[in-house]
Design a protein around this motif. Structure first.
Motif, short mmCIF file in Angstrom:
data_model
loop_
_atom_site.label_atom_id
_atom_site.label_comp_id
_atom_site.label_asym_id
_atom_site.label_seq_id
_atom_site.Cartn_x
_atom_site.Cartn_y
_atom_site.Cartn_z
N THR A 1 -8.05 0.20 -5.22
CA THR A 1 -8.74 0.44 -3.95
C THR A 1 -8.34 1.79 -3.37
O THR A 1 -9.19 2.55 -2.87
CB THR A 1 -8.43 -0.68 -2.94
OG1 THR A 1 -8.85 -1.94 -3.49
CG2 THR A 1 -9.16 -0.44 -1.63
N ILE A 2 -7.05 2.10 -3.46
CA ILE A 2 -6.56 3.39 -2.98
C ILE A 2 -7.16 4.53 -3.81
O ILE A 2 -7.63 5.54 -3.27
CB ILE A 2 -5.03 3.43 -3.05
CG1 ILE A 2 -4.42 2.42 -2.06
CG2 ILE A 2 -4.51 4.84 -2.74
CD1 ILE A 2 -2.92 2.27 -2.19
N VAL B 1 0.83 -1.20 0.00
CA VAL B 1 0.00 0.00 0.00
C VAL B 1 0.86 1.25 0.00
O VAL B 1 0.58 2.22 -0.71
CB VAL B 1 -0.94 0.01 1.22
CG1 VAL B 1 -1.74 1.30 1.28
CG2 VAL B 1 -1.86 -1.21 1.19
N LEU C 1 1.46 4.69 -2.90
CA LEU C 1 1.15 6.01 -2.36
C LEU C 1 2.35 6.95 -2.51
O LEU C 1 2.19 8.12 -2.90
CB LEU C 1 0.75 5.90 -0.89
CG LEU C 1 -0.67 5.40 -0.60
CD1 LEU C 1 -0.86 5.23 0.91
CD2 LEU C 1 -1.70 6.37 -1.16
N THR D 1 -10.84 5.02 -3.05
CA THR D 1 -10.99 5.64 -1.73
C THR D 1 -10.71 7.13 -1.79
O THR D 1 -11.46 7.95 -1.22
CB THR D 1 -10.05 4.96 -0.72
OG1 THR D 1 -10.35 3.56 -0.65
CG2 THR D 1 -10.22 5.58 0.66
N ILE D 2 -9.64 7.52 -2.49
CA ILE D 2 -9.30 8.94 -2.62
C ILE D 2 -10.39 9.67 -3.39
O ILE D 2 -10.81 10.78 -3.02
CB ILE D 2 -7.94 9.10 -3.34
CG1 ILE D 2 -6.80 8.55 -2.47
CG2 ILE D 2 -7.67 10.58 -3.66
CD1 ILE D 2 -5.45 8.54 -3.15
N ILE E 1 -4.94 -3.47 -5.36
CA ILE E 1 -4.59 -2.65 -4.20
C ILE E 1 -4.55 -1.18 -4.61
O ILE E 1 -5.10 -0.30 -3.92
CB ILE E 1 -3.24 -3.09 -3.62
CG1 ILE E 1 -3.33 -4.51 -3.07
CG2 ILE E 1 -2.78 -2.13 -2.52
CD1 ILE E 1 -2.00 -5.10 -2.66
N GLY E 2 -3.92 -0.90 -5.75
CA GLY E 2 -3.84 0.47 -6.23
C GLY E 2 -5.21 1.06 -6.54
O GLY E 2 -5.49 2.22 -6.22
#
Length: 270
Positions: free
Chosen positions: A134-135, A45, A49, A138-139, A131-132
């Protein structure tokens, strides 16, 4: 000499027959990346980022790159969606030339279905992308307070790219056994592909004579369609998606056929 099957049905059968083994190998490879590190899978994660922050500083602040005001979403999430889609392509292709070379025991000492190794590589890239994404989602939700109603269509948008990448991984993993310089060539191609797709800039900013050339890059269509369903709430281009899916499936089968035809020579050169 064993004659390995090359039909599309056998390719699909490989995925189904060895799905349990494929799942274990994907989990093993993902865990192996972070084995021994203090933070473990947190890096899965943290790394995207940090890289996103670097790209945003360079292109969003230093170069002040922008998308047109008519598009929804911010520059941040627009850029991140492009980077995640490119990451699937980049990670899988970067590993491809060493997939077989890195597992000599599978070639020489044990009876092992080598044809699943490219599938494992693509699925590992997909895990990283999940995973990316999902980030990113979310953002996007934190900034806009909403989720795109077309978000569930994202798997359909990414499937053609995954199929095309699988075909390339089959091809490159085979050629890499016989041509060891391929790893350096693929590295250059992966880097160039990031700038030859509308990741850091909108496709509308590209002059018409060159825009057609950019659409020859399969990443261009995938990036544009992913942004449409994730950020803008637009349905994908179904006609283009159908054509891309057929082309991707053809790529996957041709790569698989090449791999199966050439694998008999792997042991001789390793």
């Amino acid at each position: 000499m064993i004659d390995h099957p090359i039909s599309p049905r056998c390719m699909i059968g490989t995925l189904l027959s060895y799905r349990g083994l494929i799942k274990r190998l994907v989990a093993r490879d993902f865990a192996a990346r972070y084995r021994g590190s203090v933070m473990g899978v947190v890096w899965a994660v943290l790394t995207p980022l940090i890289m996103a922050a670097v790209y945003l500083f360079v292109f969003g602040i230093v170069f002040q790159s922008r998308w047109g005001a008519e598009q929804q979403g911010t520059f941040t999430v627009t850029l991140l969606v492009g980077l995640v889609v490119h990451g699937v392509f980049a990670e899988a292709l970067s590993r491809a030339p060493t997939i077989v070379l890195g597992n000599p025991s599978y070639v020489k000492k044990v009876v092992f279905p080598l044809e699943i190794l490219p599938i494992v590589a693509v699925l590992n890239a997909l895990v990283t992308a999940a995973i990316g994404l999902t980030i990113v989602i979310t953002i996007h939700f934190a900034l806009s307070g909403r989720l795109s109603p077309t978000l569930p269509l994202l798997p359909a948008v990414l499937l053609p790219l995954l199929l095309a990448v699988l075909g390339l991984v089959y091809l490159l993993s085979s050629v890499g056994v016989f041509f060891r310089d391929l790893l350096q060539i693929v590295g250059l191609v992966v880097t160039a592909s990031m700038f030859l797709a509308p990741i850091f800039y909108p496709i509308s900013a590209v002059p018409d004579p060159y825009r057609t050339l950019l659409y020859l890059n399969p990443l261009t269509f995938a990036v544009e369609q992913a942004r449409a369903v994730v950020l803008y709430g637009k349905a994908p281009d179904w006609l283009g998606l159908t054509v891309f899916t057929v082309a991707g499936a053809t790529s996957a089968w041709l790569g698989y056929a090449w791999f199966q035809r050439t694998r008999r020579g792997f042991a001789d050169v390793m």
